[in-house]
Design a protein around this motif. Structure first.
Motif, mmCIF file in Angstrom:
data_model
loop_
_atom_site.group_PDB
_atom_site.id
_atom_site.type_symbol
_atom_site.label_atom_id
_atom_site.label_comp_id
_atom_site.label_asym_id
_atom_site.label_seq_id
_atom_site.Cartn_x
_atom_site.Cartn_y
_atom_site.Cartn_z
ATOM 1 N N ALA A 457 40.692 34.212 41.211
ATOM 2 C CA ALA A 457 39.607 33.322 40.802
ATOM 3 C C ALA A 457 38.572 34.067 39.960
ATOM 4 C CB ALA A 457 38.948 32.712 42.038
ATOM 5 N N MET A 458 38.245 35.277 40.392
ATOM 6 C CA MET A 458 37.241 36.057 39.676
ATOM 7 C C MET A 458 37.710 36.387 38.264
ATOM 8 S SD MET A 458 34.169 37.362 40.556
ATOM 9 C CE MET A 458 33.742 36.178 39.271
ATOM 10 N N ASP A 459 38.969 36.739 38.126
ATOM 11 C CA ASP A 459 39.497 37.079 36.807
ATOM 12 C C ASP A 459 39.463 35.873 35.875
ATOM 13 O OD1 ASP A 459 39.892 39.624 37.719
ATOM 14 O OD2 ASP A 459 42.055 39.415 38.030
ATOM 15 N N ALA A 460 39.706 34.683 36.419
ATOM 16 C CA ALA A 460 39.641 33.477 35.588
ATOM 17 C C ALA A 460 38.223 33.259 35.067
ATOM 18 C CB ALA A 460 40.112 32.260 36.381
ATOM 19 N N VAL A 461 37.239 33.410 35.940
ATOM 20 C CA VAL A 461 35.851 33.232 35.525
ATOM 21 C C VAL A 461 35.462 34.287 34.485
ATOM 22 C CG1 VAL A 461 33.446 33.311 36.320
ATOM 23 C CG2 VAL A 461 35.174 32.095 37.674
#
Length: 680
Positions: A457-461
């Motif tokens: 999720a963090m990488d997507a953001v």
């Protein structure tokens, strides 16, 4: 617009950054222009125009045309048409910033010159403004009369009156090719603002001096004694005694109000991203430990029990609001809104949603559930062990994982019956709060699957949200500022920027710090600092003469609204200091403490003498029984006044005085009295 324009010549490196710089004449008078170079890459432009008579002129401006085609743009507020401007009301850390990936150029108003210009309170007073016209590639700073339209944008008004005497105006130009300044386009400007204006005020004791614990006592005395009948709600639920502060109370509920009270909104208790009774309970618990008074811990535990009583649905999902039925009654010839009492309670969710649905019908908001679950884990880890909290949060997290999409995001809202995404903000930075929850759960349980989902999720953001500043969350469009919903998912063309809210900047900076601490990956810390610095561009770094309360360290909200000293600063302060500790940067520590101190600057109490006077001017019946009353922000409508200032009419304990008390007690425990002195 003036027909005569003066060309301003720049020396050295600025010729590679500025294609042209022009300055209007005013009333037929040629400006006197002085350009100096305080240090490499910085130019200061001072403009003086001597007027031997009053002049009416619709607009006066300087225009900067970059010598390159920007691929990045930033401004503190939106000006979506040629008729809009960025009014001085939005000047917290004012700058216009552009870069093309290699060269960065920024325009910063000279706040010393602005401070001399007066408050611009008259309707035809020339007010400082900025503008960013992306299609024309023009950066503007100038003077004109303005008014407020929508909620809150600013528009030009004709006929500004420039009074006889010397008009002074000034600004700085910053130019650099340093890769770090391109990667994080705010850092060098933030350092300049703090060194030039913020730190001297901070050293003088701004925004409020002295110990903060007296303000905490005021908040709790107000909520649980003087206004206790209105604020503290206690009732039985499933055989348990539970309680919590009411969502909102207003001045008619003061014990000193001369008429019958009327409730502003539904009598309810919230565990939502803003209004979190469980967060307030953390503060009460800490206060009980600090003072040795059991009553505070007892009340904190009643709030905890209410949070645990929220009925689960669809596995681990749960509602965020418990509310009562309301009715209108006539008392002494007045129509008053009143609750029917807690015997009529029902569960639901925030009515600040994209679907126009009330509490009972509203969908479940992932953000609210993740925040409440995170607070449960923090209670267990920091306050008192309670495995029920862990089980509740874990059951929710297991359901949450089933909603993660192929790109890594968690949705915004889910239907309360099908538990499927509602299709709005399904790929947004609200995801970042769930990242922090999952990382804390992984650390607590040792289960790597939670951390793996968090990193996805963090990488997507980081890949899709952060680079383009797509800071769109529930507050951006579905709070009081609903302008611009047609722009959801795309930037406003004229400014080359999205409508942005700083709440999602905060969640993302917090999540990235957690990712860094759990992995040691420097990239997470670097991007987290970038997000934090973008957030800090919404923090006041000076004291404007036209903002009539202490402002240093206080926060605004978004680039289309008017708040100063918003209650969110008590939440942000801890994270700002945490970055300061991690990076060894004093500026962050000082900014964090200033934010915490600003959280009490609006409180009605003797410690804030000038603010107290303004409250009494607005509501003459206030007295010592109202000490602790505090509005959630100031200047929300985009205008302030030296007299009869609109101070507001309500207090939200969980997003105001109670939130400030919790923030102080949390920071004092985490960072010690050396940072935030107090006494028990």
């Amino acid at each position: 617009m003036s027909a005569i324009r003066e060309i301003v010549r720049l020396d050295g490196v600025f010729k590679e950054y500025v294609g042209s710089l022009t300055c209007d004449w005013l009333g037929g008078v040629r400006p006197s222009i002085e350009v100096t170079y305080p240090r490499d890459g910085v130019a200061k432009v001072d403009i003086r125009i001597p007027l031997d008579r009053d002049v009416r002129q619709d607009d006066w401006r300087i225009e900067v045309r970059p010598a390159f085609a920007p691929t990045f743009r930033w401004a503190p507020h939106l000006a979506p048409t040629d008729g809009h401007v960025i009014d001085q009301h939005a000047f917290r850390a004012p700058a216009l910033i552009v870069h093309d990936g290699r060269r960065k150029l920024a325009v910063v108003p000279d706040l010393d010159a602005l401070a001399k210009a007066g408050d611009g309170a008259e309707a035809d007073s020339p007010r400082w403004y900025m503008d960013l016209d992306a299609p024309a590639n023009v950066l503007t700073a100038g003077l004109c009369a303005t008014s407020v339209k929508e909620h809150v944008l600013f528009v030009r008004e004709p006929g500004a009156l420039f009074v006889k005497g010397q008009v002074e105006f000034g600004f700085y130009l910053f130019a650099t090719e340093e890769p770090e300044a391109i990667d994080n386009p705010w850092r060098d400007l933030l350092a300049f603002f703090w060194e030039r204006w913020g730190l001297p005020l901070y050293a003088q004791g701004q925004p409020v001096g002295g110990e903060l614990e007296p303000y905490v006592r005021r908040a709790y005395q107000w909520a649980f004694k003087e206004w206790g009948a209105a604020v503290w709600q206690e009732f039985e639920l499933a055989g348990k005694e539970v309680g919590a502060p009411a969502f909102i109370v207003n001045v008619t509920q003061s014990p000193n109000y001369p008429g019958p009270y009327s409730e502003r909104e539904v009598l309810s208790v919230w565990n939502q991203a803003w209004f979190s009774s469980l967060r307030s309970a953390h503060g009460l618990f800490r206060y009980g430990k600090l003072t040795g008074e059991a009553v505070w811990i007892e009340r904190a535990n009643k709030i905890k029990e209410l949070a645990l009583s929220a009925p689960r649905c669809g596995g681990g999902f749960f509602p965020a609001v418990v509310a009562t039925e309301m009715e209108e009654v006539e008392i002494d010839g007045r129509r008053c809104r009143r609750s029917k009492g807690w015997s009529t309670l029902y569960w639901g969710n925030s009515d600040r949603n994209p679907f126009g649905l009330g509490i009972r019908e509203a969908p479940l908001h992932i953000l609210d559930m993740s925040w409440t679950a995170l607070l449960m884990l923090r209670w267990h880890a920091e306050l008192e062990s309670d495995e029920r909290l862990v089980d509740y949060a874990r059951t929710y997290a297991d359901s949450l994982l089933g909603l993660q999409d192929e790109r890594g995001y968690f949705p915004g809202w889910i239907d309360a019956e099908s538990f499927q995404p509602c299709g709005v903000l399904d790929q947004s930075p609200e995801t970042s709060l769930s990242v922090t929850l999952l990382l804390e759960l992984s650390a607590l349980t040792g289960e790597q699957r939670y951390a793996e989902a968090a990193y996805r999720a963090m990488d997507a953001v980081c890949e899709e949200i952060v680079p383009e500043g797509r800071w769109e969350d529930f507050e951006t469009y579905w709070s009081c500022c609903r302008w611009g919903r047609e722009w959801l998912g795309r930037p406003i063309e004229r400014n080359g920027m999205y409508k942005q809210c700083n709440f999602s900047m905060y969640w993302t900076a917090e999540a990235l710090l957690a990712c860094y601490r759990s992995t040691g990956r420097e990239a997470y810390l670097r991007i987290g600092r970038r997000c934090l610095d973008e957030l800090l561009m919404t923090q006041a770094a000076w004291q404007p003469p036209y903002i009539h309360v202490p402002t240093l360290g206080g926060f605004g909200v978004m680039n289309a609204d008017g708040e100063w000293n918003d209650a969110r600063q008590s939440l942000f302060a801890d994270l700002i200091v945490a970055y300061g500790m991690e990076l060894g940067v004093d500026e962050y520590k000082e900014r964090g403490v200033a934010a915490m101190r600003a959280s009490f600057a609006l409180m009605y109490c003797p410690e804030n003498a000038e603010v107290k006077r303004r409250w009494e001017e607005a509501w003459p019946f206030l007295n010592e029984r109202d000490y602790g009353f505090m509005m959630e922000n100031y200047g929300h409508g985009g205008r302030t006044s030296p007299v009869r200032d609109p101070m507001g009419e309500f207090t939200i304990f969980d997003w105001g005085n109670g939130a400030a008390a919790e923030g102080y007690l949390r920071m004092r425990e985490r960072f010690g009295e050396a940072l935030l002195p107090g006494k028990s």
